[in-house]
Design a protein around this motif. Structure first.
Motif, PDB file in Angstrom:
ATOM      1  N   HIS A   1       1.088  -1.315  -0.024  1.00  0.00           N
ATOM      2  CA  HIS A   1       0.323  -0.020  -0.051  1.00  0.00           C
ATOM      3  C   HIS A   1       1.421   1.295   0.264  1.00  0.00           C
ATOM      4  O   HIS A   1       2.025   1.033   0.708  1.00  0.00           O
ATOM      5  CB  HIS A   1      -1.143   0.137   1.015  1.00  0.00           C
ATOM      6  CG  HIS A   1      -2.206   1.114   1.059  1.00  0.00           C
ATOM      7  ND1 HIS A   1      -1.496   2.187   1.204  1.00  0.00           N
ATOM      8  CD2 HIS A   1      -3.375   1.346   0.574  1.00  0.00           C
ATOM      9  CE1 HIS A   1      -2.998   3.357   2.093  1.00  0.00           C
ATOM     10  NE2 HIS A   1      -4.045   2.532   1.016  1.00  0.00           N
TER      11      HIS A   1
ATOM     12  N   TYR B   1       0.734   4.418   1.402  1.00  0.00           N
ATOM     13  CA  TYR B   1       1.082   4.462   2.720  1.00  0.00           C
ATOM     14  C   TYR B   1       1.735   3.964   3.219  1.00  0.00           C
ATOM     15  O   TYR B   1       2.473   4.343   4.011  1.00  0.00           O
ATOM     16  CB  TYR B   1      -0.452   4.483   3.695  1.00  0.00           C
ATOM     17  CG  TYR B   1      -0.100   5.417   4.391  1.00  0.00           C
ATOM     18  CD1 TYR B   1       0.564   6.775   5.086  1.00  0.00           C
ATOM     19  CD2 TYR B   1      -0.849   4.928   5.624  1.00  0.00           C
ATOM     20  CE1 TYR B   1       0.934   7.364   6.425  1.00  0.00           C
ATOM     21  CE2 TYR B   1      -0.744   5.919   6.740  1.00  0.00           C
ATOM     22  CZ  TYR B   1      -0.477   6.634   7.138  1.00  0.00           C
ATOM     23  OH  TYR B   1      -0.229   7.837   8.483  1.00  0.00           O
ATOM     24  N   GLN B   2       2.063   2.448   3.269  1.00  0.00           N
ATOM     25  CA  GLN B   2       3.313   1.953   4.046  1.00  0.00           C
ATOM     26  C   GLN B   2       4.424   2.060   3.445  1.00  0.00           C
ATOM     27  O   GLN B   2       4.983   2.029   3.972  1.00  0.00           O
ATOM     28  CB  GLN B   2       2.402   0.025   4.060  1.00  0.00           C
ATOM     29  CG  GLN B   2       1.219   0.303   4.763  1.00  0.00           C
ATOM     30  CD  GLN B   2       1.543   0.574   6.767  1.00  0.00           C
ATOM     31  OE1 GLN B   2       2.484   0.158   6.626  1.00  0.00           O
ATOM     32  NE2 GLN B   2       0.203   1.207   6.691  1.00  0.00           N
TER      33      GLN B   2
ATOM     34  N   HIS C   1      -6.872   5.247   3.574  1.00  0.00           N
ATOM     35  CA  HIS C   1      -7.577   3.762   4.674  1.00  0.00           C
ATOM     36  C   HIS C   1      -8.913   3.626   3.357  1.00  0.00           C
ATOM     37  O   HIS C   1      -9.288   2.350   4.361  1.00  0.00           O
ATOM     38  CB  HIS C   1      -8.673   4.421   6.252  1.00  0.00           C
ATOM     39  CG  HIS C   1      -6.811   5.167   6.854  1.00  0.00           C
ATOM     40  ND1 HIS C   1      -6.180   4.500   6.692  1.00  0.00           N
ATOM     41  CD2 HIS C   1      -6.115   6.320   7.318  1.00  0.00           C
ATOM     42  CE1 HIS C   1      -5.105   5.119   7.443  1.00  0.00           C
ATOM     43  NE2 HIS C   1      -5.488   6.210   7.739  1.00  0.00           N
TER      44      HIS C   1
ATOM     45  N   SER D   1     -10.861   1.078   0.366  1.00  0.00           N
ATOM     46  CA  SER D   1     -10.327  -0.097   0.424  1.00  0.00           C
ATOM     47  C   SER D   1     -10.271   0.514  -1.768  1.00  0.00           C
ATOM     48  O   SER D   1     -11.764  -0.228  -2.358  1.00  0.00           O
ATOM     49  CB  SER D   1     -10.982  -1.383   0.340  1.00  0.00           C
ATOM     50  OG  SER D   1     -10.267  -1.098   1.270  1.00  0.00           O
TER      51      SER D   1
ATOM     52  N   LEU E   1      -4.589   2.408  -5.651  1.00  0.00           N
ATOM     53  CA  LEU E   1      -3.540   1.263  -5.613  1.00  0.00           C
ATOM     54  C   LEU E   1      -2.689   0.946  -6.586  1.00  0.00           C
ATOM     55  O   LEU E   1      -1.639   0.769  -6.469  1.00  0.00           O
ATOM     56  CB  LEU E   1      -3.343   0.071  -4.793  1.00  0.00           C
ATOM     57  CG  LEU E   1      -4.879   0.154  -3.282  1.00  0.00           C
ATOM     58  CD1 LEU E   1      -4.987  -1.512  -2.867  1.00  0.00           C
ATOM     59  CD2 LEU E   1      -3.970   0.465  -2.731  1.00  0.00           C
TER      60      LEU E   1
ATOM     61  N   SER F   1       4.926   1.892  -7.263  1.00  0.00           N
ATOM     62  CA  SER F   1       5.494   1.523  -6.779  1.00  0.00           C
ATOM     63  C   SER F   1       7.339   2.338  -5.965  1.00  0.00           C
ATOM     64  O   SER F   1       7.026   2.490  -5.139  1.00  0.00           O
ATOM     65  CB  SER F   1       5.662   0.122  -7.246  1.00  0.00           C
ATOM     66  OG  SER F   1       4.529  -0.595  -7.185  1.00  0.00           O
TER      67      SER F   1
END
Length: 504
Positions: A242, A244-245, A484, A486, A491, A496
């Motif tokens: 994700h 954010y991660q 947060h 989905s 995404l 990346s």
């Protein structure tokens, strides 16, 4: 005209004889699937050689419940046949159709309860009155009567129609379902027919060369498939972390590269470490219920807490006068959901009062916020501390500037601020093109009132920032809640790879 694929040629050859056919028929002739035929037809359609007509039709299908009613009649029909003069409500309740049927009969005004009895009622027609004594539910009779209201429902059950309001009622009751079917009719255009009449090369094409073909040289005479190198390949969406991660992981990596160690701690913290050890008075607004999630649980105070208590009341052995007033042990013992990760950092300092200490913590914190585009009740915070002999406020500015540069922000500036447990204190701001200067977090040097009760005799530099704010800027978001959600498209479209790290 662009080159035709082998499958387009095969389709046009068949359409040259059939002229027009539906996809299932063409799939049988070409020994393939309907989906493949439609795809080939669209490719040929792009070249003006075929047309694809999409025909949508609706039909009504019976649910399992509807299939039962189709055989035995609707629940109200079944129940009405069971009602005779003198029928008791208690007897009627034993019927399998009572639960659904009785409600429908009352809704249509066909029955009434008189004491313990259930009676059929009079139905008014244009010609006069009609008492329903033997429900004769033959279809096609006068639809003006209440009795024929059931007949209309029964008729809709056996002859569903999109134009019948009764059919819509049966769909709402879960007795019928509307099913949509799609079929494709493919036809050849005059241009396609002319091309098919000339003759098409239907020899098998070679798309991938084998080792044997290369060694033997047979590839030279093979019918090689032609490729359009100007067309973009189909997008591939591999699995990835994700966004954010990934940003949180990037922050962690930068700080580890800068020589920091990572700290970990529980989300449930004692008020003593969350507030009191940081010299926040027990009547401070941040400790009120509207800002903090308090828990029923309590924990015993750590050894040496008396020094923190004395610091609050009178300033202890320092030059400070403290806050004065009362300091209650029971309030310090109460557990909370941590409001900042400083509660983890201060405990690390208490366990390690001697330099050097260079550590950070990234974790979730909790506050009773009103949720909107820029506020959440739970969010990530990054906290850092540096303790060593001779470190100064200038070292703090250098550390922050280096961190923000490595995060990709070229413009960094600082302005004076106030925080309860640091002095001097500052706010760090970064410049974002098209927005301007954005405040990112606060920093400062721990006050003597914080370090002295813990036995720390060296300066401690401390700073914290909201991780989600950086994430919003890096990802170009205007709503914090989007981090947060989905959302597969979000995404997929978020790159990346990160930008190259900067630095001073």
């Amino acid at each position: 005209m662009a080159e035709l694929t082998q499958n387009e040629k095969r389709l046009l050859a068949v359409l040259g004889k059939e002229e027009k056919a539906d996809a299932p028929h063409l799939a049988d002739l070409l020994d393939t699937t309907q989906e493949a035929v439609v795809q080939w037809a669209h490719l040929a359609g792009d070249k003006g050689l075929a047309t694809v007509e999409r025909i949508v039709s609706k039909e009504f299908v019976y649910t399992d419940e509807g299939k039962t009613y189709l055989k035995d009649g609707l629940p109200e029909t079944q129940l009405l046949r069971f009602i005779h003069p003198g029928t008791q409500l208690a007897d009627l309740q034993k019927h399998d159709a009572f639960k659904i049927g009785f409600g429908q009969l009352r809704k249509k005004g066909l029955v009434k309860v008189n004491g313990a009895l259930v009676e059929k009622v009079l139905s008014i027609t244009k010609e006069g009155t009609l008492r329903i004594e033997k429900p004769d539910l033959k279809l096609g009779e006068d639809n003006e009567t209440s009795g024929s209201s059931i007949k209309a429902d029964e008729f809709a059950l056996r002859n569903p129609s999109a134009n019948n309001s009764k059919t819509k009622d049966l769909i709402k009751r879960g007795i019928l379902q509307e099913s949509e079917t799609v079929r494709y009719v493919i036809a050849i255009t005059p241009e396609g027919f002319a091309l098919a009449k000339k003759g098409l090369d239907l020899r098998e094409e070679t798309g991938t060369l084998t080792r044997e073909q290369i060694l033997s040289g047979s590839w030279k005479t093979a019918n090689l498939r032609k490729y359009d190198v100007s067309k973009l390949p189909k997008k591939a969406y591999p699995g990835k972390i994700h966004p954010y991660q990934r940003i949180i992981a990037e922050m962690r990596e930068i700080l580890l590269e800068m020589g920091f160690e990572e700290l970990y701690g529980g989300i449930v913290q004692q008020s003593f470490w969350n507030f009191d050890a940081l010299f926040q008075p027990q009547d401070h607004p941040a400790r009120e219920m509207q800002d903090t999630f308090y828990l029923r649980e309590t924990l015993p105070l750590p050894p040496g807490y008396e020094k923190v208590k004395a610091m609050h009341i009178s300033g202890g052995d320092t030059s400070s006068t403290g806050w004065g007033g009362a300091w209650k042990e029971e309030k310090a013992e109460q557990c909370v959901l941590r409001t900042h990760t400083t509660s983890v950092s201060i405990q690390h300092l208490a366990r390690n009062p001697n330099p050097p200490v260079k550590a950070f913590c990234i974790g979730r914190v909790y506050r009773r916020e009103t949720i909107d585009t820029t506020h959440l009740a739970e969010f990530e915070q990054l906290e850092g501390i540096v303790m060593d002999e001779g470190v100064t406020f200038g070292n703090l500015l250098g550390i922050l500037r280096e961190f923000y540069h490595r995060m990709g922000f070229e413009g960094v500036r600082f302005k004076p601020s106030y925080y309860p447990y640091t002095e001097p204190s500052l706010d760090a701001e970064v410049y974002v093109e098209g927005i301007g200067w954005i405040e990112m977090g606060g920093a400062g040097v721990f006050r003597e009132e914080v370090t002295a009760p813990l036995g720390i005799n060296y300066p401690v530099l401390a700073w914290g920032l909201g991780v989600s704010r950086i994430a919003m800027l890096r990802l170009g978001l205007k709503d914090l809640r989007y981090l947060h959600k989905s959302d597969v498209a979000f995404l997929r479209e978020t790159p990346s790879l990160r930008q190259n790290k900067g630095g001073i």
